[in-house]
Design an enzyme around this catalytic site. Sequence first.
Site, PDB file in Angstrom:
ATOM      1  N   LEU A 156       0.812  -1.211   0.000  1.00  0.00           N
ATOM      2  CA  LEU A 156       0.000   0.000   0.000  1.00  0.00           C
ATOM      3  C   LEU A 156       0.850   1.268   0.000  1.00  0.00           C
ATOM      4  O   LEU A 156       0.350   2.373   0.168  1.00  0.00           O
ATOM      5  CB  LEU A 156      -0.983   0.063   1.190  1.00  0.00           C
ATOM      6  N   ASN A 198       0.051   3.286  -4.305  1.00  0.00           N
ATOM      7  CA  ASN A 198       0.091   3.917  -2.986  1.00  0.00           C
ATOM      8  C   ASN A 198      -1.323   4.201  -2.508  1.00  0.00           C
ATOM      9  O   ASN A 198      -2.054   4.952  -3.143  1.00  0.00           O
ATOM     10  CB  ASN A 198       0.894   5.222  -3.084  1.00  0.00           C
ATOM     11  N   CYS A 199      -1.708   3.577  -1.420  1.00  0.00           N
ATOM     12  CA  CYS A 199      -3.099   3.708  -0.961  1.00  0.00           C
ATOM     13  C   CYS A 199      -3.190   4.394   0.396  1.00  0.00           C
ATOM     14  O   CYS A 199      -4.269   4.496   0.953  1.00  0.00           O
ATOM     15  CB  CYS A 199      -3.742   2.341  -0.833  1.00  0.00           C
ATOM     16  N   VAL A 200      -2.081   4.796   0.975  1.00  0.00           N
ATOM     17  CA  VAL A 200      -2.127   5.349   2.329  1.00  0.00           C
ATOM     18  C   VAL A 200      -1.789   6.832   2.283  1.00  0.00           C
ATOM     19  O   VAL A 200      -0.924   7.246   1.533  1.00  0.00           O
ATOM     20  CB  VAL A 200      -1.142   4.594   3.250  1.00  0.00           C
TER      21      VAL A 200
END
Lengths: 428, 133
Positions: A209, A241-243
């Site tokens: 993430l 990138n998920c955060v």
Amino acid sequence: MKLVVGKINIKAVVLDDEEKIEGSTLHINKQNIIDLVLADDRLADCDIEIAKPGDSTRITPVKDVIEPRCKVDSESGIFPGVINKVNLVGSGRTHVLKGCGVMTVGKIVGFQEGIVDMQGPGAELTPFSKLIEICLKLKPKDGLDPHQYEEAARLAGLKSADYIGKLGEKVEPDEVETFETLPLLEQIGKYPHLPKVGYVYMLQSQGLLHDSYVYGADAKHLVPTTMYPTEMMDGAIISGNCVSACDKNTTYHHLNNPVISDLYKQHGKEINFVGVIITNETVYLQDKVRSSDFVAKLAEYMGLDGVIISQEGFGNPDTDLIMNCKKIEEKGIKTVVVTDEYAGRDGASQSLADADKRADAAVTGGNANEVITLPKLDKVIGQLDYVDDIAGGFDGSLREDGTIKVEIQAITGATNELGFNKMSAQEV
Amino acid sequence: MVIITNNPMVRDKFDTLFIDGAYADVLASVKKAVIDKHWTLLTHPLSGSLKPNETYYRTVFLDNTHLQYIDMQSLEYIEAAIRVYDKFMRDKPRPQWPAKVLADFAFIDFDIAQSTLQRMGQDATRLTKGGGS
């Protein structure tokens, strides 16, 4: 490398049997896209909804946003090394469907974040409220490993944007722009009297993430290298990138990097924009030292007079930002850093986790700790049950009357560190 | 090399110096090791984009070679991390997370630790419990 970018303005998206672009209306076949997405057997379900600017709609949790694009009369495709052959991109002709985006929605982990409101005060803080969003609501197979789900969701968005983008291949664009950067020595020779400016593009690369991919390669395993700015416009860099919703770079940001487009606007006028140096943001300190040494070495090798450095994320990358800035300045090259701030709710605290006196020219994308109350909206695409669990949310964030009180770090793109937003700060 | 962590997932997989406490306790013991034992930081104490008032877990890698002096760079990084931690917690304490969310935070911290080991070129099996010498 020379890239011709044809922009096709999309003002409406309709679900239809036939797939086409007619005037400024994009017609998509819902089932065809669902079939394309569910060809990946890791995903159990996919539904598609359209959200328009001004709608009383909240989309959350948003994973990625991708602009539909396609290469024209080319053997290459966009997002090379990921969903198309790993051919070098950034030259030839590319058509872009401006005004719309493919948005992947669904939580990969329990605290997945990212709110996009299509109206109200939240909408003011995200560039994605200004696009017609084609939302892919995804559900994984039961028990799917988070790595596998993240990858499946990432590919679903990219494949759909590629598929929809191809509808624009034969369409006459509304506007055509040409971008060109020559091989280094020729480029330097073209504008010998203008300052040579480069761009150091830092990519999030810490683990699940928290990853970015360059031609499909995991950025944490790369050493810094140079790229033509036009390669980014064809999807050479994509987001995993998920955060940190407010300051992550979505794939849309990578395709439309405002540092690159603004440098091109001054190219040949005030500056000579000679190229991009990409680098990573790792956890291992030895990697940070090596990467920042290489960045400074490349900046010197390219003969740069000035450099813009952009960051992605919070905390750990502050150290990479400062290392890059310090080492480039030590070579006698001027730098400007682009970042955002976690300066506390009152904005009075130290903004970054690292600092150096050489970082004396900085552009901020805003204070991510600022608090906002989002009104109740009529429709939710996605799910709200997690809102208490997101960065910037807290117990009781989702109130009984449907309003949400959160820090703006929960809003996708709110303090983007490429400057793809409206907020900033001025020294007084 | 020593892994200081409060993450049970990391403890269960690797040989660690386990801290049965909070994120802040991990940072405090890292600082103590840097000062008292002259150990050196190998990884950034604020790894990951999860905020200190968000995730509960923290894993930090140190080189446990005893130097003749305190490594000032390590001290600067850990002190800056503690300042950042305090700032976030002062603003807004961490919520009481449900078990599922805690497990996800543990998994992300674990994954970043594992990716970092790979980056270090460390033979992860050497550090894996029962996995080697």
